[in-house]
Design a protein around this motif. Sequence first.
Motif, PDB file in Angstrom:
ATOM      1  N   LYS A  48       0.890  -1.128  -0.027  1.00 40.70           N
ATOM      2  CA  LYS A  48      -0.113   0.022   0.120  1.00 40.70           C
ATOM      3  C   LYS A  48       0.882   1.185   0.071  1.00 40.70           C
ATOM      4  CE  LYS A  48      -3.937  -2.046   2.133  1.00 40.70           C
ATOM      5  NZ  LYS A  48      -4.833  -2.298   3.240  1.00 40.70           N
ATOM      6  N   THR A  49       1.533   1.530  -0.931  1.00 42.27           N
ATOM      7  CA  THR A  49       2.607   2.700  -1.069  1.00 42.27           C
ATOM      8  C   THR A  49       2.181   3.231  -2.377  1.00 42.27           C
ATOM      9  OG1 THR A  49       4.075   1.008  -2.389  1.00 42.27           O
ATOM     10  CG2 THR A  49       4.346   1.144  -0.078  1.00 42.27           C
ATOM     11  N   ALA A  50       1.113   3.576  -2.544  1.00 39.39           N
ATOM     12  CA  ALA A  50       0.872   4.705  -3.693  1.00 39.39           C
ATOM     13  C   ALA A  50       1.450   5.792  -3.769  1.00 39.39           C
ATOM     14  CB  ALA A  50      -0.569   4.846  -3.619  1.00 39.39           C
ATOM     15  N   PHE A  51       2.006   6.127  -2.597  1.00 40.67           N
ATOM     16  CA  PHE A  51       2.670   7.279  -2.277  1.00 40.67           C
ATOM     17  C   PHE A  51       4.139   7.454  -2.950  1.00 40.67           C
ATOM     18  CE2 PHE A  51       3.232   4.961   1.521  1.00 40.67           C
ATOM     19  CZ  PHE A  51       4.420   4.597   1.502  1.00 40.67           C
ATOM     20  N   HIS A  52       4.645   6.334  -3.514  1.00 35.11           N
ATOM     21  CA  HIS A  52       5.733   6.237  -4.111  1.00 35.11           C
ATOM     22  C   HIS A  52       5.536   6.492  -5.507  1.00 35.11           C
ATOM     23  CE1 HIS A  52       9.763   4.717  -5.415  1.00 35.11           C
ATOM     24  NE2 HIS A  52       9.054   4.128  -6.196  1.00 35.11           N
ATOM     25  N   LEU A  53       6.600   7.527  -6.066  1.00 32.71           N
ATOM     26  CA  LEU A  53       6.491   7.817  -7.483  1.00 32.71           C
ATOM     27  C   LEU A  53       7.515   7.109  -8.028  1.00 32.71           C
ATOM     28  CD1 LEU A  53       5.982  11.833  -6.739  1.00 32.71           C
ATOM     29  CD2 LEU A  53       4.257  10.092  -7.053  1.00 32.71           C
ATOM     30  N   GLU A  54       7.442   6.342  -9.174  1.00 35.85           N
ATOM     31  CA  GLU A  54       8.248   5.303  -9.807  1.00 35.85           C
ATOM     32  C   GLU A  54       9.291   6.186 -10.683  1.00 35.85           C
ATOM     33  OE1 GLU A  54       6.361   2.362 -11.680  1.00 35.85           O
ATOM     34  OE2 GLU A  54       5.858   1.191  -9.930  1.00 35.85           O
ATOM     35  N   GLY A 106      29.438  18.274  -4.005  1.00 35.82           N
ATOM     36  CA  GLY A 106      29.813  17.374  -2.833  1.00 35.82           C
ATOM     37  C   GLY A 106      28.614  17.684  -1.488  1.00 35.82           C
ATOM     38  N   LEU A 107      27.534  17.935  -2.004  1.00 37.84           N
ATOM     39  CA  LEU A 107      26.578  18.537  -0.928  1.00 37.84           C
ATOM     40  C   LEU A 107      26.224  17.156  -0.266  1.00 37.84           C
ATOM     41  CD1 LEU A 107      23.922  20.816  -2.780  1.00 37.84           C
ATOM     42  CD2 LEU A 107      25.872  21.444  -1.433  1.00 37.84           C
ATOM     43  N   ARG A 108      25.697  17.555   1.089  1.00 38.35           N
ATOM     44  CA  ARG A 108      25.016  16.613   2.032  1.00 38.35           C
ATOM     45  C   ARG A 108      23.594  16.660   1.899  1.00 38.35           C
ATOM     46  NH1 ARG A 108      26.020  15.536   7.278  1.00 38.35           N
ATOM     47  NH2 ARG A 108      26.584  13.366   6.872  1.00 38.35           N
ATOM     48  N   VAL A 109      22.793  15.703   1.260  1.00 44.64           N
ATOM     49  CA  VAL A 109      21.582  15.734   1.282  1.00 44.64           C
ATOM     50  C   VAL A 109      20.930  14.828   2.067  1.00 44.64           C
ATOM     51  CG1 VAL A 109      19.611  15.743  -0.466  1.00 44.64           C
ATOM     52  CG2 VAL A 109      21.945  16.551  -1.208  1.00 44.64           C
ATOM     53  N   PHE A 110      19.716  15.246   2.923  1.00 44.57           N
ATOM     54  CA  PHE A 110      19.101  14.383   3.748  1.00 44.57           C
ATOM     55  C   PHE A 110      17.669  14.135   3.254  1.00 44.57           C
ATOM     56  CE2 PHE A 110      16.740  14.118   7.991  1.00 44.57           C
ATOM     57  CZ  PHE A 110      17.169  12.574   7.948  1.00 44.57           C
ATOM     58  N   PHE A 111      17.136  12.928   3.174  1.00 47.21           N
ATOM     59  CA  PHE A 111      15.938  12.481   2.725  1.00 47.21           C
ATOM     60  C   PHE A 111      15.095  11.903   4.124  1.00 47.21           C
ATOM     61  CE2 PHE A 111      17.455  12.930  -1.264  1.00 47.21           C
ATOM     62  CZ  PHE A 111      16.538  12.629  -2.084  1.00 47.21           C
ATOM     63  N   PRO A 112      14.259  12.849   4.896  1.00 48.82           N
ATOM     64  CA  PRO A 112      13.697  12.183   6.160  1.00 48.82           C
ATOM     65  C   PRO A 112      12.516  11.378   5.402  1.00 48.82           C
ATOM     66  CG  PRO A 112      13.001  14.341   5.415  1.00 48.82           C
ATOM     67  CD  PRO A 112      14.088  13.961   4.597  1.00 48.82           C
ATOM     68  N   LEU A 113      12.124  10.040   6.163  1.00 52.48           N
ATOM     69  CA  LEU A 113      11.119   9.248   5.530  1.00 52.48           C
ATOM     70  C   LEU A 113      11.199   8.794   4.252  1.00 52.48           C
ATOM     71  CD1 LEU A 113      10.285  10.388   8.460  1.00 52.48           C
ATOM     72  CD2 LEU A 113       7.849  10.216   7.624  1.00 52.48           C
ATOM     73  N   CYS A 114      12.330   8.363   3.786  1.00 51.29           N
ATOM     74  CA  CYS A 114      12.769   8.404   2.359  1.00 51.29           C
ATOM     75  C   CYS A 114      11.954   7.118   1.600  1.00 51.29           C
ATOM     76  CB  CYS A 114      14.350   8.134   2.297  1.00 51.29           C
ATOM     77  SG  CYS A 114      14.986   6.496   3.183  1.00 51.29           S
ATOM     78  N   GLY A 115      11.665   6.113   2.202  1.00 52.00           N
ATOM     79  CA  GLY A 115      11.103   5.082   1.294  1.00 52.00           C
ATOM     80  C   GLY A 115      12.048   4.615   0.344  1.00 52.00           C
ATOM     81  N   LYS A 116      11.766   4.589  -0.798  1.00 57.44           N
ATOM     82  CA  LYS A 116      12.531   3.996  -1.943  1.00 57.44           C
ATOM     83  C   LYS A 116      12.652   5.123  -3.182  1.00 57.44           C
ATOM     84  CE  LYS A 116       9.076   0.944  -4.116  1.00 57.44           C
ATOM     85  NZ  LYS A 116       8.847  -0.265  -4.900  1.00 57.44           N
ATOM     86  N   PHE A 134      14.587  -0.101  -2.523  1.00 57.52           N
ATOM     87  CA  PHE A 134      15.542   1.058  -3.330  1.00 57.52           C
ATOM     88  C   PHE A 134      16.574   0.231  -3.811  1.00 57.52           C
ATOM     89  CE2 PHE A 134      18.976   3.778  -2.999  1.00 57.52           C
ATOM     90  CZ  PHE A 134      18.537   4.956  -3.896  1.00 57.52           C
ATOM     91  N   PHE A 135      17.503  -0.297  -3.090  1.00 56.32           N
ATOM     92  CA  PHE A 135      18.791  -1.008  -3.617  1.00 56.32           C
ATOM     93  C   PHE A 135      18.521  -1.698  -4.745  1.00 56.32           C
ATOM     94  CE2 PHE A 135      20.353   0.809   0.425  1.00 56.32           C
ATOM     95  CZ  PHE A 135      21.239   1.546   0.265  1.00 56.32           C
ATOM     96  N   THR A 136      17.636  -2.725  -4.640  1.00 53.03           N
ATOM     97  CA  THR A 136      17.233  -3.563  -5.665  1.00 53.03           C
ATOM     98  C   THR A 136      16.819  -3.014  -6.949  1.00 53.03           C
ATOM     99  OG1 THR A 136      16.770  -5.280  -4.087  1.00 53.03           O
ATOM    100  CG2 THR A 136      16.109  -5.569  -6.180  1.00 53.03           C
ATOM    101  N   GLU A 137      15.665  -2.054  -6.832  1.00 58.76           N
ATOM    102  CA  GLU A 137      15.277  -1.484  -7.951  1.00 58.76           C
ATOM    103  C   GLU A 137      16.286  -0.420  -8.697  1.00 58.76           C
ATOM    104  OE1 GLU A 137      11.591   0.249  -6.648  1.00 58.76           O
ATOM    105  OE2 GLU A 137      11.048  -1.745  -6.058  1.00 58.76           O
TER     106      GLU A 137
END
Length: 245
Positions: free
Chosen positions: A37-43, A62-72, A99-102
């Motif tokens: 139930k992850t319709a929020f994910h944008l392929e 070389g930026l440090r970029v943060f993804f809170p609640l990143c999902g995949k 994420f890593f697999t896809e």
Amino acid sequence: MDGSRTSLDIEEYSDTEVQKNQVLTLEEWQDKWVNGKTAFHLEQGHQLLKKHLDTFLKDKSGLRVFFPLCGKAVEMKWFANRGHSVIGVEISELGIREFFTEQNLSYTEEPITEIPGAKVFKSSSGNISLYCCSIFDFPRTNIGKFDMIWDRGALVAINPGDRKRYADTMLSLLGKKFQYLLCVFSYDPTKHPGPPFYVPHAEIEKLLGKICNIHCLEKVNAFEERHKSWGIDYLFEKLYLLTEK
């Protein structure tokens, strides 16, 4: 949608308290991943970010970029491919592995000593690290400060009662001259309990305005056929850029 709801200038709903008691547990979020139930994910990734990305990253390296609640989120690969370092936090180990697999990325995993039961998954290239833990436990990793935050689906997913705690966590992670990119939704919160939860402009000002300049970059019609099942008849998405005051 009826004609009165097609304008992007529609007034925001005034009652910001209507969803204040809504709560989803971390276990319920994990179940969403298990049950697909992850319709929020944008392929294809977030199109507003794609539109503005080169502007945000112009002449930066070389930026440090943060993804809170990143999902995949596929956007993590966008930043990594441009030479930036990506750190994400996600409660679902399944989402991280997907994420890593896809994205066809090899990775390692190891426990996080500061947080019992938590793990960190790192791409073999070393520029993507995803922490499997609660967002509120994450600061205990002493990970340092970030140049940019991409907050799409995070603030709007946090239980309304936890928003101040969440906002304070985000502010504690921001470095100097930061860019905090934030997406929120506008709809009638009396018709849909969330998530995504309704976060009006005034709430963003209250949570983040003491430290951040807040600028709405773009507002688009995000209503799709599937949203009719939520009981709503309009849905707008807004992209904000928050910068250091």
